[in-house]
Design an enzyme around this catalytic site. Structure first.
Site, PDB file in Angstrom:
ATOM      1  CG  ASP A  60      51.117 -28.588 -16.685  1.00 53.35           C
ATOM      2  OD1 ASP A  60      51.238 -27.985 -17.771  1.00 53.35           O
ATOM      3  OD2 ASP A  60      51.712 -28.236 -15.646  1.00 53.35           O
ATOM      4  CG  LEU A  84      31.875 -38.842 -18.716  1.00 50.96           C
ATOM      5  CD1 LEU A  84      32.311 -39.144 -17.293  1.00 50.96           C
ATOM      6  CD2 LEU A  84      33.038 -39.120 -19.677  1.00 50.96           C
ATOM      7  CB  SER A 126      44.215 -21.389 -16.393  1.00 44.85           C
ATOM      8  OG  SER A 126      45.368 -20.715 -16.859  1.00 44.85           O
ATOM      9  CG  ASN A 176      49.639 -30.607 -23.788  1.00 44.85           C
ATOM     10  OD1 ASN A 176      49.673 -31.686 -23.230  1.00 44.85           O
ATOM     11  ND2 ASN A 176      48.515 -29.973 -24.086  1.00 44.85           N
ATOM     12  NE  ARG A 224      56.551 -28.924 -18.477  1.00 44.42           N
ATOM     13  CZ  ARG A 224      55.972 -29.198 -17.325  1.00 44.42           C
ATOM     14  NH1 ARG A 224      56.652 -29.816 -16.369  1.00 44.42           N
ATOM     15  NH2 ARG A 224      54.714 -28.852 -17.114  1.00 44.42           N
ATOM     16  CD  GLU A 283      45.406 -17.589 -13.532  1.00 41.03           C
ATOM     17  OE1 GLU A 283      44.896 -18.663 -13.930  1.00 41.03           O
ATOM     18  OE2 GLU A 283      44.888 -16.893 -12.636  1.00 41.03           O
ATOM     19  CG  HIS A 326      49.004 -27.318 -27.021  1.00 43.95           C
ATOM     20  ND1 HIS A 326      49.072 -27.516 -25.658  1.00 43.95           N
ATOM     21  CD2 HIS A 326      49.617 -26.124 -27.257  1.00 43.95           C
ATOM     22  CE1 HIS A 326      49.705 -26.484 -25.097  1.00 43.95           C
ATOM     23  NE2 HIS A 326      50.055 -25.631 -26.047  1.00 43.95           N
ATOM     24  CD1 TRP A 367      41.923 -15.737 -20.462  1.00 45.31           C
ATOM     25  CD2 TRP A 367      42.069 -15.790 -22.699  1.00 45.31           C
ATOM     26  NE1 TRP A 367      40.738 -16.258 -20.955  1.00 45.31           N
ATOM     27  CE2 TRP A 367      40.804 -16.291 -22.315  1.00 45.31           C
ATOM     28  CE3 TRP A 367      42.387 -15.731 -24.069  1.00 45.31           C
ATOM     29  CZ2 TRP A 367      39.858 -16.733 -23.246  1.00 45.31           C
ATOM     30  CZ3 TRP A 367      41.446 -16.175 -24.980  1.00 45.31           C
ATOM     31  CH2 TRP A 367      40.199 -16.660 -24.574  1.00 45.31           C
ATOM     32  NE  ARG A 380      52.731 -24.429 -11.231  1.00 47.05           N
ATOM     33  CZ  ARG A 380      54.018 -24.599 -11.577  1.00 47.05           C
ATOM     34  NH1 ARG A 380      54.929 -24.748 -10.659  1.00 47.05           N
ATOM     35  NH2 ARG A 380      54.371 -24.607 -12.860  1.00 47.05           N
ATOM     36  NE  ARG A 389      49.987 -29.010 -12.641  1.00 45.30           N
ATOM     37  CZ  ARG A 389      49.833 -27.696 -12.610  1.00 45.30           C
ATOM     38  NH1 ARG A 389      49.178 -27.135 -11.616  1.00 45.30           N
ATOM     39  NH2 ARG A 389      50.329 -26.927 -13.569  1.00 45.30           N
TER      40      ARG A 389
HETATM   41  C1  IPE Z   1      47.416 -25.184 -15.709  1.00 41.82           C
HETATM   42  O1  IPE Z   1      48.576 -25.404 -16.459  1.00 41.82           O
HETATM   43  C2  IPE Z   1      46.268 -24.884 -16.620  1.00 41.82           C
HETATM   44  C3  IPE Z   1      45.856 -25.967 -17.500  1.00 41.82           C
HETATM   45  C4  IPE Z   1      46.294 -27.196 -17.486  1.00 41.82           C
HETATM   46  C5  IPE Z   1      44.848 -25.622 -18.451  1.00 41.82           C
HETATM   47  P1  IPE Z   1      49.676 -24.261 -16.622  1.00 41.82           P
HETATM   48  O2  IPE Z   1      50.799 -24.863 -17.377  1.00 41.82           O
HETATM   49  O3  IPE Z   1      49.062 -23.044 -17.174  1.00 41.82           O
HETATM   50  O4  IPE Z   1      50.057 -24.005 -15.104  1.00 41.82           O
HETATM   51  P2  IPE Z   1      51.267 -23.207 -14.439  1.00 41.82           P
HETATM   52  O5  IPE Z   1      51.145 -21.787 -14.878  1.00 41.82           O
HETATM   53  O6  IPE Z   1      52.527 -23.836 -14.890  1.00 41.82           O
HETATM   54  O7  IPE Z   1      51.016 -23.378 -12.985  1.00 41.82           O
HETATM   55  C1  IPE Z   2      49.056 -27.950 -20.692  1.00 44.13           C
HETATM   56  O1  IPE Z   2      50.336 -28.040 -21.208  1.00 44.13           O
HETATM   57  C2  IPE Z   2      48.069 -27.344 -21.648  1.00 44.13           C
HETATM   58  C3  IPE Z   2      47.605 -25.994 -21.279  1.00 44.13           C
HETATM   59  C4  IPE Z   2      47.957 -25.322 -20.219  1.00 44.13           C
HETATM   60  C5  IPE Z   2      46.695 -25.361 -22.198  1.00 44.13           C
HETATM   61  P1  IPE Z   2      51.315 -26.784 -21.194  1.00 44.13           P
HETATM   62  O2  IPE Z   2      51.096 -26.014 -22.442  1.00 44.13           O
HETATM   63  O3  IPE Z   2      51.188 -26.014 -19.944  1.00 44.13           O
HETATM   64  O4  IPE Z   2      52.723 -27.528 -21.257  1.00 44.13           O
HETATM   65  P2  IPE Z   2      54.019 -27.205 -20.411  1.00 44.13           P
HETATM   66  O5  IPE Z   2      53.606 -27.128 -18.981  1.00 44.13           O
HETATM   67  O6  IPE Z   2      54.546 -25.909 -20.935  1.00 44.13           O
HETATM   68  O7  IPE Z   2      54.929 -28.352 -20.693  1.00 44.13           O
HETATM   69 MG    MG Z   3      52.067 -26.141 -18.115  1.00 46.44          MG
END
Ligand code: IPE
Ligand code: IPE
Ligand code: MG
Length: 248
Positions: free
Chosen positions: A22, A133, A67, A24, A26, A69, A39, A71, A196, A190
């Site tokens: 998580d 792996l 995830s 990317n 920000r 979500e 990303h 989508w 979370r 995480r």
């Molecule tokens: C969780 O990250 C899903 C992945 C890392 C693929 P999100 O950025 O989607 O999570 P929330 O919605 O902030 O909890």
């Molecule tokens: C995680 O980074 C990658 C995916 C969920 C696909 P985010 O895209 O959720 O980055 P933030 O959380 O907005 O910084």
């Molecule tokens: Mg995120």
């Protein structure tokens, strides 16, 4: 500077490490760039961590890539993520074969566009006999959906008389999840400071050690991975027992 890698006890490496990658967006925002830039750098972190896991003999590495979500994100971001995935598989498959890595993708693949699904299925087929792996990619993955799917299959088996209600155990449920045959994670990492689970492996992490770090995913490379492993190795996993029972 000494590396955390040198401090790792190679006899106590976790069998299965799962990561919620998580931060990317920000990371990119801090640099006044589009989210997709984050990303893209995130893909380099994936490569680094896959290599690091191989180096210390982790057997299963599960990466939460997208995830159920996710989508709901803007269409352009979803498309960019999907094409990074297809591109990544295309560019790395030779390397993956060289490293003897087996790819397994878990999630609701029926939601993927045909070309993405094809790339994913080809990668699983090509690597299926590899034995180093196991790289598990959670894509279009939601843990609640996974559990619902498992329950439906189990109910169907009961209905058809193939399974007795009394014979349903925790193992029955594990065996019907997308992760059937994969041991539960020993360590879940995480990144990005969020504390979370975001619908990831709810059933499988009941006794997993959790590690949260403020580091954003594009900045999480080998050394940060080794640090997490080292941190894990300082813990005592009691599984409900008391310390004195474990030393025996
Ligand atoms: C969780 O990250 C899903 C992945 C890392 C693929 P999100 O950025 O989607 O999570 P929330 O919605 O902030 O909890
Ligand atoms: C995680 O980074 C990658 C995916 C969920 C696909 P985010 O895209 O959720 O980055 P933030 O959380 O907005 O910084
Ligand atoms: Mg995120």
């Amino acid at each position: 500077m000494a590396s955390f890698k040198d401090k790792i006890d190679l006899d106590k490496v976790p069998t299965h490490v799962a990561i919620i990658m998580d931060g990317n967006g920000r990371w990119a925002k801090k640099r006044n760039r589009e989210r997709i830039y984050g990303h893209r750098e995130g893909v380099n972190s994936v490569k680094a961590v896959v290599e690091a896991a191989g180096e210390i003999g982790v057997k299963y590495l599960t990466l939460y890539a997208f995830s159920s979500e996710n989508w709901s994100r803007p269409k352009e971001e979803v498309e960019a993520l999907m094409s990074l995935l297809v591109q990544g598989i295309h560019d790395e498959l030779e390397n993956i074969m060289k490293q003897n890595i087996r790819i397994r993708v878990i999630g609701d693949l029926s939601k993927l566009k045909a070309d993405v699904r094809q790339a994913v299925e080809d990668s699983m087929e090509k690597t299926k006999d590899n034995t180093a792996l196991n790289l598990v990619i959670a894509l279009s993955y939601g843990s609640r959906d996974e559990i619902v799917d498992a329950l439906r299959q189990i109910a169907q088996e009961v209905k058809e008389g193939k399974l007795e209600v009394e014979d349903i155990t925790a193992e029955t449920i594990s065996n019907h999840l997308y992760t059937a045959g994969i041991p539960d994670p020993d360590l879940l990492i995480r990144t990005s400071g969020e504390v979370r689970i975001s619908n990831f492996l709810l059933w499988q992490i009941s006794y997993t050690e959790l590690y949260f770090t403020p580091i954003l995913w594009p900045e999480f490379k080998k050394e940060q991975f080794f640090e997490a492993i080292y941190n894990y190795q300082q813990r005592e996993r009691r599984f409900g027992k008391i310390s004195e029972q474990l030393s025996k």
